[in-house]
Design an enzyme around this catalytic site. Structure first.
Site, PDB file in Angstrom:
ATOM      1  N   PRO A  79       0.798  -1.224   0.000  1.00 10.93           N
ATOM      2  CA  PRO A  79       0.000   0.000   0.000  1.00 10.93           C
ATOM      3  C   PRO A  79       0.831   1.274   0.000  1.00 10.93           C
ATOM      4  O   PRO A  79       1.879   1.353   0.643  1.00 10.93           O
ATOM      5  CB  PRO A  79      -0.837  -0.109   1.284  1.00 10.93           C
ATOM      6  CG  PRO A  79      -0.125  -1.083   2.143  1.00 10.93           C
ATOM      7  CD  PRO A  79       0.578  -2.026   1.213  1.00 10.93           C
ATOM      8  N   ASN A  80       0.341   2.234  -0.748  1.00 11.85           N
ATOM      9  CA  ASN A  80       0.873   3.584  -0.862  1.00 11.85           C
ATOM     10  C   ASN A  80       2.177   3.684  -1.637  1.00 11.85           C
ATOM     11  O   ASN A  80       2.663   4.785  -1.877  1.00 11.85           O
ATOM     12  CB  ASN A  80       1.030   4.255   0.518  1.00 11.85           C
ATOM     13  CG  ASN A  80      -0.291   4.379   1.224  1.00 11.85           C
ATOM     14  OD1 ASN A  80      -1.253   4.870   0.644  1.00 11.85           O
ATOM     15  ND2 ASN A  80      -0.357   3.918   2.454  1.00 11.85           N
ATOM     16  N   ARG A  83       5.174  11.035  -2.239  1.00  7.45           N
ATOM     17  CA  ARG A  83       4.810  10.755  -0.848  1.00  7.45           C
ATOM     18  C   ARG A  83       6.027  10.896   0.052  1.00  7.45           C
ATOM     19  O   ARG A  83       7.018  10.201  -0.115  1.00  7.45           O
ATOM     20  CB  ARG A  83       4.279   9.321  -0.746  1.00  7.45           C
ATOM     21  CG  ARG A  83       4.011   8.873   0.664  1.00  7.45           C
ATOM     22  CD  ARG A  83       3.695   7.386   0.715  1.00  7.45           C
ATOM     23  NE  ARG A  83       3.594   6.954   2.098  1.00  7.45           N
ATOM     24  CZ  ARG A  83       3.996   5.775   2.534  1.00  7.45           C
ATOM     25  NH1 ARG A  83       4.510   4.904   1.709  1.00  7.45           N
ATOM     26  NH2 ARG A  83       3.880   5.471   3.802  1.00  7.45           N
ATOM     27  N   TYR A  93      11.172   8.807   1.658  1.00  7.90           N
ATOM     28  CA  TYR A  93      11.190   7.832   0.580  1.00  7.90           C
ATOM     29  C   TYR A  93      11.888   8.303  -0.693  1.00  7.90           C
ATOM     30  O   TYR A  93      12.029   7.518  -1.635  1.00  7.90           O
ATOM     31  CB  TYR A  93       9.759   7.405   0.246  1.00  7.90           C
ATOM     32  CG  TYR A  93       9.051   6.804   1.432  1.00  7.90           C
ATOM     33  CD1 TYR A  93       9.410   5.554   1.924  1.00  7.90           C
ATOM     34  CD2 TYR A  93       8.033   7.496   2.090  1.00  7.90           C
ATOM     35  CE1 TYR A  93       8.776   5.006   3.028  1.00  7.90           C
ATOM     36  CE2 TYR A  93       7.394   6.945   3.189  1.00  7.90           C
ATOM     37  CZ  TYR A  93       7.776   5.706   3.656  1.00  7.90           C
ATOM     38  OH  TYR A  93       7.152   5.161   4.741  1.00  7.90           O
ATOM     39  N   ASN A  98       7.959  -5.564  -0.840  1.00 12.02           N
ATOM     40  CA  ASN A  98       7.843  -4.441   0.082  1.00 12.02           C
ATOM     41  C   ASN A  98       6.368  -4.374   0.470  1.00 12.02           C
ATOM     42  O   ASN A  98       5.544  -3.852  -0.267  1.00 12.02           O
ATOM     43  CB  ASN A  98       8.294  -3.134  -0.562  1.00 12.02           C
ATOM     44  CG  ASN A  98       8.272  -1.976   0.407  1.00 12.02           C
ATOM     45  OD1 ASN A  98       7.644  -2.037   1.449  1.00 12.02           O
ATOM     46  ND2 ASN A  98       8.955  -0.903   0.048  1.00 12.02           N
ATOM     47  N   ALA A 114       3.066  -0.900   5.016  1.00  9.81           N
ATOM     48  CA  ALA A 114       2.425  -0.948   6.338  1.00  9.81           C
ATOM     49  C   ALA A 114       1.941  -2.338   6.720  1.00  9.81           C
ATOM     50  O   ALA A 114       1.898  -2.673   7.909  1.00  9.81           O
ATOM     51  CB  ALA A 114       1.259   0.042   6.389  1.00  9.81           C
ATOM     52  N   HIS A 134       3.783  -4.820   9.334  1.00 14.45           N
ATOM     53  CA  HIS A 134       3.748  -4.737  10.789  1.00 14.45           C
ATOM     54  C   HIS A 134       2.544  -5.417  11.427  1.00 14.45           C
ATOM     55  O   HIS A 134       2.512  -5.584  12.643  1.00 14.45           O
ATOM     56  CB  HIS A 134       3.827  -3.267  11.208  1.00 14.45           C
ATOM     57  CG  HIS A 134       4.883  -2.540  10.460  1.00 14.45           C
ATOM     58  ND1 HIS A 134       6.222  -2.813  10.639  1.00 14.45           N
ATOM     59  CD2 HIS A 134       4.809  -1.597   9.486  1.00 14.45           C
ATOM     60  CE1 HIS A 134       6.925  -2.046   9.824  1.00 14.45           C
ATOM     61  NE2 HIS A 134       6.092  -1.307   9.108  1.00 14.45           N
ATOM     62  N   ASP A 165       0.907 -15.574   6.633  1.00 14.87           N
ATOM     63  CA  ASP A 165       0.490 -16.947   6.426  1.00 14.87           C
ATOM     64  C   ASP A 165       0.587 -17.356   4.956  1.00 14.87           C
ATOM     65  O   ASP A 165       0.915 -18.505   4.645  1.00 14.87           O
ATOM     66  CB  ASP A 165      -0.923 -17.168   6.953  1.00 14.87           C
ATOM     67  CG  ASP A 165      -0.991 -17.154   8.474  1.00 14.87           C
ATOM     68  OD1 ASP A 165       0.059 -17.166   9.145  1.00 14.87           O
ATOM     69  OD2 ASP A 165      -2.131 -17.123   8.995  1.00 14.87           O
ATOM     70  N   GLU A 203      12.067  -9.694   2.020  1.00 16.95           N
ATOM     71  CA  GLU A 203      11.331  -8.516   2.467  1.00 16.95           C
ATOM     72  C   GLU A 203      12.231  -7.298   2.297  1.00 16.95           C
ATOM     73  O   GLU A 203      13.384  -7.313   2.726  1.00 16.95           O
ATOM     74  CB  GLU A 203      10.961  -8.700   3.937  1.00 16.95           C
ATOM     75  CG  GLU A 203      10.276  -7.524   4.571  1.00 16.95           C
ATOM     76  CD  GLU A 203      10.083  -7.709   6.072  1.00 16.95           C
ATOM     77  OE1 GLU A 203       9.872  -6.696   6.739  1.00 16.95           O
ATOM     78  OE2 GLU A 203      10.148  -8.857   6.578  1.00 16.95           O
ATOM     79  N   HIS A 228      12.488  -2.818   2.400  1.00 14.28           N
ATOM     80  CA  HIS A 228      11.926  -1.526   2.795  1.00 14.28           C
ATOM     81  C   HIS A 228      12.890  -0.436   2.368  1.00 14.28           C
ATOM     82  O   HIS A 228      14.113  -0.599   2.498  1.00 14.28           O
ATOM     83  CB  HIS A 228      11.699  -1.453   4.307  1.00 14.28           C
ATOM     84  CG  HIS A 228      10.771  -2.497   4.798  1.00 14.28           C
ATOM     85  ND1 HIS A 228       9.406  -2.408   4.636  1.00 14.28           N
ATOM     86  CD2 HIS A 228      11.004  -3.691   5.404  1.00 14.28           C
ATOM     87  CE1 HIS A 228       8.845  -3.498   5.137  1.00 14.28           C
ATOM     88  NE2 HIS A 228       9.789  -4.294   5.598  1.00 14.28           N
ATOM     89  N   ILE A 229      12.350   0.651   1.884  1.00 11.44           N
ATOM     90  CA  ILE A 229      13.172   1.780   1.460  1.00 11.44           C
ATOM     91  C   ILE A 229      13.800   2.455   2.675  1.00 11.44           C
ATOM     92  O   ILE A 229      14.998   2.741   2.686  1.00 11.44           O
ATOM     93  CB  ILE A 229      12.317   2.768   0.638  1.00 11.44           C
ATOM     94  CG1 ILE A 229      11.878   2.095  -0.671  1.00 11.44           C
ATOM     95  CG2 ILE A 229      13.077   4.062   0.367  1.00 11.44           C
ATOM     96  CD1 ILE A 229      10.830   2.856  -1.464  1.00 11.44           C
ATOM     97  N   ARG A 260      12.614   4.092  12.803  1.00  9.44           N
ATOM     98  CA  ARG A 260      11.398   4.876  12.691  1.00  9.44           C
ATOM     99  C   ARG A 260      10.516   4.691  13.919  1.00  9.44           C
ATOM    100  O   ARG A 260      10.974   4.256  14.964  1.00  9.44           O
ATOM    101  CB  ARG A 260      10.677   4.510  11.395  1.00  9.44           C
ATOM    102  CG  ARG A 260      11.580   4.872  10.189  1.00  9.44           C
ATOM    103  CD  ARG A 260      10.900   4.862   8.896  1.00  9.44           C
ATOM    104  NE  ARG A 260       9.734   5.733   8.879  1.00  9.44           N
ATOM    105  CZ  ARG A 260       8.772   5.619   7.981  1.00  9.44           C
ATOM    106  NH1 ARG A 260       8.816   4.693   7.057  1.00  9.44           N
ATOM    107  NH2 ARG A 260       7.745   6.449   8.004  1.00  9.44           N
ATOM    108  N   ARG A 306       6.738   0.454  13.838  1.00  7.01           N
ATOM    109  CA  ARG A 306       7.337  -0.064  12.600  1.00  7.01           C
ATOM    110  C   ARG A 306       8.515  -1.004  12.864  1.00  7.01           C
ATOM    111  O   ARG A 306       9.043  -1.614  11.934  1.00  7.01           O
ATOM    112  CB  ARG A 306       7.822   1.089  11.716  1.00  7.01           C
ATOM    113  CG  ARG A 306       6.706   1.967  11.211  1.00  7.01           C
ATOM    114  CD  ARG A 306       7.243   2.995  10.225  1.00  7.01           C
ATOM    115  NE  ARG A 306       6.323   4.076  10.014  1.00  7.01           N
ATOM    116  CZ  ARG A 306       5.323   4.064   9.131  1.00  7.01           C
ATOM    117  NH1 ARG A 306       5.135   3.013   8.375  1.00  7.01           N
ATOM    118  NH2 ARG A 306       4.537   5.105   9.008  1.00  7.01           N
TER     119      ARG A 306
END
Length: 147
Positions: free
Chosen positions: A10-11, A18, A23, A74, A77, A80, A87, A98, A100-101, A107, A111
């Site tokens: 998301p996002n 953003r 980011y 990625n 949100a 978390h 699953d 996994e 993340h930027i 943070r 998070r």
């Protein structure tokens, strides 16, 4: 030819506009292009998918089973708190990295925990958009070692 699925949560469709102080200014299309270019150099086919919807990402993970060799993910949100995504990853035979930027451990406290990390092959965070490329390089290394 090895195949990699790159999933964006998301996002991430808003990258480039953003919170650029966190980011950066690179767009999602820019990231996908960088990954596709480097993967092609290594003889790897790529597919990309972004969704703001948890169930769509669960479906994409499930459908990737036996069709892809690796997933770079990625989850944003969802990292978390999404037990459903956790699953789904645990249920497939495709290794997931996994990414993340930002450095999620520097943070907000909420998070710091990833419910995905225990079922992922590894986690890369805090390298900016290069987190994706670091994951890709790890995959290239693993594929080359398997030959």
């Amino acid at each position: 030819m090895p195949r990699i699925l790159v999933l964006h949560g998301p996002n991430l469709n808003l990258l480039g506009t953003r919170e650029p102080e966190i980011y950066g200014s690179t767009t999602l299309d820019d990231i996908n292009e960088m990954i596709a270019e480097r993967a092609a150099e290594a003889g790897i086919e790529t597919a990309f998918y972004q969704s703001n919807h948890e169930g769509d990402l669960v479906d994409a993970i499930q459908q990737a089973n036996h069709k892809f060799d690796f997933i770079i993910f990625n989850a944003a949100a969802f990292t978390h708190y999404s037990i459903a995504i956790r699953d789904a990853i645990a249920a497939i035979d495709v290794p997931v990295i996994e990414v993340h930027i930002s450095n999620i451990h520097q943070r907000e406290e909420f998070r710091h925990t990833s419910v995905l990390a225990p079922v992922a092959m590894g986690q890369i965070c805090g390298l900016g958009v290069e987190s994706y490329l670091a994951a890709l390089e790890a995959i290239i290394y693993k594929l080359n070692r398997a030959e």
